[in-house]
Design a protein around this motif. Sequence first.
Motif, PDB file in Angstrom:
ATOM      1  N   GLN A 108      41.254 -74.507  23.911  1.00  0.00           N
ATOM      2  CA  GLN A 108      42.573 -73.865  23.978  1.00  0.00           C
ATOM      3  C   GLN A 108      43.446 -74.282  22.797  1.00  0.00           C
ATOM      4  OE1 GLN A 108      42.736 -74.414  28.592  1.00  0.00           O
ATOM      5  NE2 GLN A 108      44.509 -73.208  28.027  1.00  0.00           N
ATOM      6  N   ALA A 109      43.374 -75.592  22.447  1.00  0.00           N
ATOM      7  CA  ALA A 109      44.161 -76.072  21.308  1.00  0.00           C
ATOM      8  C   ALA A 109      43.661 -75.419  20.020  1.00  0.00           C
ATOM      9  CB  ALA A 109      44.061 -77.593  21.209  1.00  0.00           C
ATOM     10  N   ALA A 110      42.336 -75.308  19.895  1.00  0.00           N
ATOM     11  CA  ALA A 110      41.752 -74.694  18.699  1.00  0.00           C
ATOM     12  C   ALA A 110      42.219 -73.248  18.570  1.00  0.00           C
ATOM     13  CB  ALA A 110      40.229 -74.752  18.780  1.00  0.00           C
ATOM     14  N   ALA A 111      42.198 -72.523  19.693  1.00  0.00           N
ATOM     15  CA  ALA A 111      42.617 -71.125  19.675  1.00  0.00           C
ATOM     16  C   ALA A 111      44.093 -71.016  19.298  1.00  0.00           C
ATOM     17  CB  ALA A 111      42.366 -70.489  21.039  1.00  0.00           C
ATOM     18  N   ALA A 112      44.919 -71.922  19.866  1.00  0.00           N
ATOM     19  CA  ALA A 112      46.357 -71.875  19.588  1.00  0.00           C
ATOM     20  C   ALA A 112      46.622 -72.101  18.104  1.00  0.00           C
ATOM     21  CB  ALA A 112      47.087 -72.919  20.426  1.00  0.00           C
ATOM     22  N   LEU A 113      45.917 -73.072  17.513  1.00  0.00           N
ATOM     23  CA  LEU A 113      46.143 -73.358  16.096  1.00  0.00           C
ATOM     24  C   LEU A 113      45.614 -72.239  15.215  1.00  0.00           C
ATOM     25  CD1 LEU A 113      45.478 -77.168  15.820  1.00  0.00           C
ATOM     26  CD2 LEU A 113      47.576 -75.951  15.319  1.00  0.00           C
ATOM     27  N   GLY A 117      47.201 -69.368  12.158  1.00  0.00           N
ATOM     28  CA  GLY A 117      46.674 -69.245  10.809  1.00  0.00           C
ATOM     29  C   GLY A 117      46.011 -70.499  10.271  1.00  0.00           C
ATOM     30  N   ARG A 118      45.757 -71.479  11.134  1.00  0.00           N
ATOM     31  CA  ARG A 118      45.085 -72.696  10.666  1.00  0.00           C
ATOM     32  C   ARG A 118      43.583 -72.493  10.686  1.00  0.00           C
ATOM     33  NH1 ARG A 118      49.253 -75.950   8.857  1.00  0.00           N
ATOM     34  NH2 ARG A 118      50.941 -75.912  10.355  1.00  0.00           N
ATOM     35  N   ARG A 119      42.907 -73.231   9.812  1.00  0.00           N
ATOM     36  CA  ARG A 119      41.445 -73.160   9.786  1.00  0.00           C
ATOM     37  C   ARG A 119      40.905 -74.242  10.731  1.00  0.00           C
ATOM     38  NH1 ARG A 119      36.930 -71.676   6.438  1.00  0.00           N
ATOM     39  NH2 ARG A 119      35.575 -73.453   6.059  1.00  0.00           N
ATOM     40  N   VAL A 120      40.251 -73.813  11.786  1.00  0.00           N
ATOM     41  CA  VAL A 120      39.775 -74.740  12.811  1.00  0.00           C
ATOM     42  C   VAL A 120      38.253 -74.622  12.940  1.00  0.00           C
ATOM     43  CG1 VAL A 120      39.983 -75.460  15.219  1.00  0.00           C
ATOM     44  CG2 VAL A 120      41.932 -74.396  14.087  1.00  0.00           C
ATOM     45  N   ILE A 121      37.584 -75.762  12.900  1.00  0.00           N
ATOM     46  CA  ILE A 121      36.124 -75.763  13.074  1.00  0.00           C
ATOM     47  C   ILE A 121      35.773 -76.542  14.344  1.00  0.00           C
ATOM     48  CG2 ILE A 121      33.908 -76.431  12.077  1.00  0.00           C
ATOM     49  CD1 ILE A 121      35.063 -76.022   9.346  1.00  0.00           C
ATOM     50  N   TYR A 122      35.006 -75.897  15.206  1.00  0.00           N
ATOM     51  CA  TYR A 122      34.617 -76.529  16.472  1.00  0.00           C
ATOM     52  C   TYR A 122      33.114 -76.803  16.405  1.00  0.00           C
ATOM     53  CZ  TYR A 122      34.644 -77.292  21.533  1.00  0.00           C
ATOM     54  OH  TYR A 122      34.554 -77.856  22.770  1.00  0.00           O
ATOM     55  N   VAL A 123      32.750 -78.087  16.404  1.00  0.00           N
ATOM     56  CA  VAL A 123      31.332 -78.440  16.341  1.00  0.00           C
ATOM     57  C   VAL A 123      30.901 -78.913  17.728  1.00  0.00           C
ATOM     58  CG1 VAL A 123      29.595 -79.864  15.206  1.00  0.00           C
ATOM     59  CG2 VAL A 123      31.641 -79.167  13.949  1.00  0.00           C
ATOM     60  N   SER A 124      30.047 -78.154  18.348  1.00  0.00           N
ATOM     61  CA  SER A 124      29.600 -78.524  19.686  1.00  0.00           C
ATOM     62  C   SER A 124      28.192 -79.098  19.611  1.00  0.00           C
ATOM     63  CB  SER A 124      29.613 -77.299  20.596  1.00  0.00           C
ATOM     64  OG  SER A 124      29.051 -77.661  21.839  1.00  0.00           O
ATOM     65  N   THR A 144      40.014 -65.174  18.427  1.00  0.00           N
ATOM     66  CA  THR A 144      40.634 -65.962  17.359  1.00  0.00           C
ATOM     67  C   THR A 144      39.610 -66.274  16.269  1.00  0.00           C
ATOM     68  OG1 THR A 144      40.125 -67.989  18.528  1.00  0.00           O
ATOM     69  CG2 THR A 144      42.299 -67.036  18.924  1.00  0.00           C
ATOM     70  N   ASP A 145      40.111 -66.893  15.174  1.00  0.00           N
ATOM     71  CA  ASP A 145      39.223 -67.162  14.031  1.00  0.00           C
ATOM     72  C   ASP A 145      38.638 -68.565  14.051  1.00  0.00           C
ATOM     73  OD1 ASP A 145      39.613 -64.657  12.957  1.00  0.00           O
ATOM     74  OD2 ASP A 145      41.506 -65.255  12.032  1.00  0.00           O
ATOM     75  N   VAL A 146      38.528 -69.157  15.224  1.00  0.00           N
ATOM     76  CA  VAL A 146      37.929 -70.502  15.316  1.00  0.00           C
ATOM     77  C   VAL A 146      36.476 -70.403  14.865  1.00  0.00           C
ATOM     78  CG1 VAL A 146      37.305 -72.381  16.875  1.00  0.00           C
ATOM     79  CG2 VAL A 146      39.443 -71.131  17.219  1.00  0.00           C
ATOM     80  N   LEU A 147      36.084 -71.315  13.960  1.00  0.00           N
ATOM     81  CA  LEU A 147      34.706 -71.296  13.453  1.00  0.00           C
ATOM     82  C   LEU A 147      33.870 -72.242  14.304  1.00  0.00           C
ATOM     83  CD1 LEU A 147      35.787 -71.478   9.752  1.00  0.00           C
ATOM     84  CD2 LEU A 147      34.732 -69.505  10.869  1.00  0.00           C
ATOM     85  N   LEU A 148      32.678 -71.805  14.630  1.00  0.00           N
ATOM     86  CA  LEU A 148      31.878 -72.536  15.609  1.00  0.00           C
ATOM     87  C   LEU A 148      30.545 -72.955  15.022  1.00  0.00           C
ATOM     88  CD1 LEU A 148      31.561 -73.270  18.621  1.00  0.00           C
ATOM     89  CD2 LEU A 148      30.710 -70.957  18.990  1.00  0.00           C
TER      90      LEU A 148
END
Length: 467
Positions: A108-113, A117-124, A144-148
């Motif tokens: 949720q925080a990643a999506a909000a950021l 317009g922030r660049r967010v990378i989620y490494v699972s 959203t533009d969260v990169l996974l």
Amino acid sequence: MAKARTQFVCQNCGTVHTRWAGKCDGCGEWNTIVEEDPMGGIGAGPGKVPKKGRPVTLTSLSGEIEEAPRIPTGMAELDRATGGGFVRGSAVLIGGDPGIGKSTLLMQAAAALSRKGRRVIYVSGEEAVAQVRLRAQRLQAAETDVLLAAETNVEDILATLAEGKRPDLVIIDSIQTLWSDTADSAPGTVTQVRTGVQAMIRFAKQTGATMVLVGHVTKDGQIAGPRVVEHMVDAVLYFEGDRGHHYRILRTVKNRFGPTDEIGVFEMSDRGLREVANPSELFLGERNEKAPGAAVFAGMEGTRPVLVEVQALVAQTSLGTPRRAVVGWDSSRLSMILAVLEAHCGVRLGSHDVYLNVAGGYRISEPAADMAVASALVSSLAGLALPADCVYFGEVSLSGAVRPVAHTAQRLKEAEKLGFARAVLPSASPDLPKGTAGRWSEIESLPDLVARIAGSRVRAVEEMDGN
Ligand code: TYD
Ligand code: MG
């Protein structure tokens, strides 16, 4: 050069021993000590080949301070817990039991950021891409533009992060899945977790990206818990909650850039975590005002007042040794209150079972709850309900005296806001709001409190006779 010696590290608590042993002195666990090479690993030392040092520029303490710029997420409860948003270049550890909602919160925080317009990378490292996507859909974060990425190798993750534009936020879910080629031990061990975390922290410091690290709290000795890396990161937040209840508390236990002891409160719903702006209303939601044994405690969590109900049940025991059970409070503190009640107030509890519960699965750590606990206990023993519009706070000392606590005015203000007209508080409390003195019952000692509660029966009988 110092002689390279192998060391023996407990995989449960991280204690370093000079020789192998079956049992760790630090935590008492068996078979958790493993031989490790202190020179191995990315961050563990300078590597096997000693290299010539490079002088760094020394600087003075005075001089320009670059104000730590923060990235607020817009989720008020999360920003409150971090002290106003994630600090650039910092590493934040989010610990918690498996299944408590860490991945949900961070998605949720990643999506909000990302929406900002922030660049967010989620490494699972725990879930496959499809699983993370499924959760994102449920949380309405899929657009959203969260990169996974689903990856666990430290070197591969670093290479991926270094590509393209610098990320603003990187989420590593979780540190226990990280493994590095440079460390010899198995994934999940203290060495692997420390090596991986150190590499991630170095990336954050070098690039100015914020690194959020998820760590599972585990009781299993084979997997290193978040405690072994707490000292390395800039902030440590614990996500807590009771599985039987829907709400979750994000508690700050360390913060190099802000206050600790702040909490953020959330409620788990089928659409993810919902922020709870007024926790008192949540904790007081299902009160039974007529039942004996319940007292409302006006507590503080960091800068925020929180009202919560303390419930006690005192009943004749059928056992040789009476039971004492506590949920949500310190059991040794309960023993102390029981001892003070026996020694100074003539309240005999030796043949009674005592159960104490903090409503809603909430956990109180403040000694200021002493007075509420004592009131609930006496109320239950006497079978007399306490007034429904009254709050209690104050610390009890072993002599039976009641001591003032901090933030009196804030506690009273919150109580008033929620419709509590009265309060039982320590005498000589500082900063009492002016012109309200007549409304508070100022208590000097615990016997005073017991007399007040017991006296309420006498008053009730007198009123009945009078009518
Ligand atoms: P999760 O974030 O996977 O926990 P963690 O990463 O800490 O291990 O959350 C898991 C729990 O949350 C799971 O039991 C289901 C619940 N949940 C909801 O109730 N609603 C939701 O929208 C989501 C995504 C999860
Ligand atoms: Mg998870």
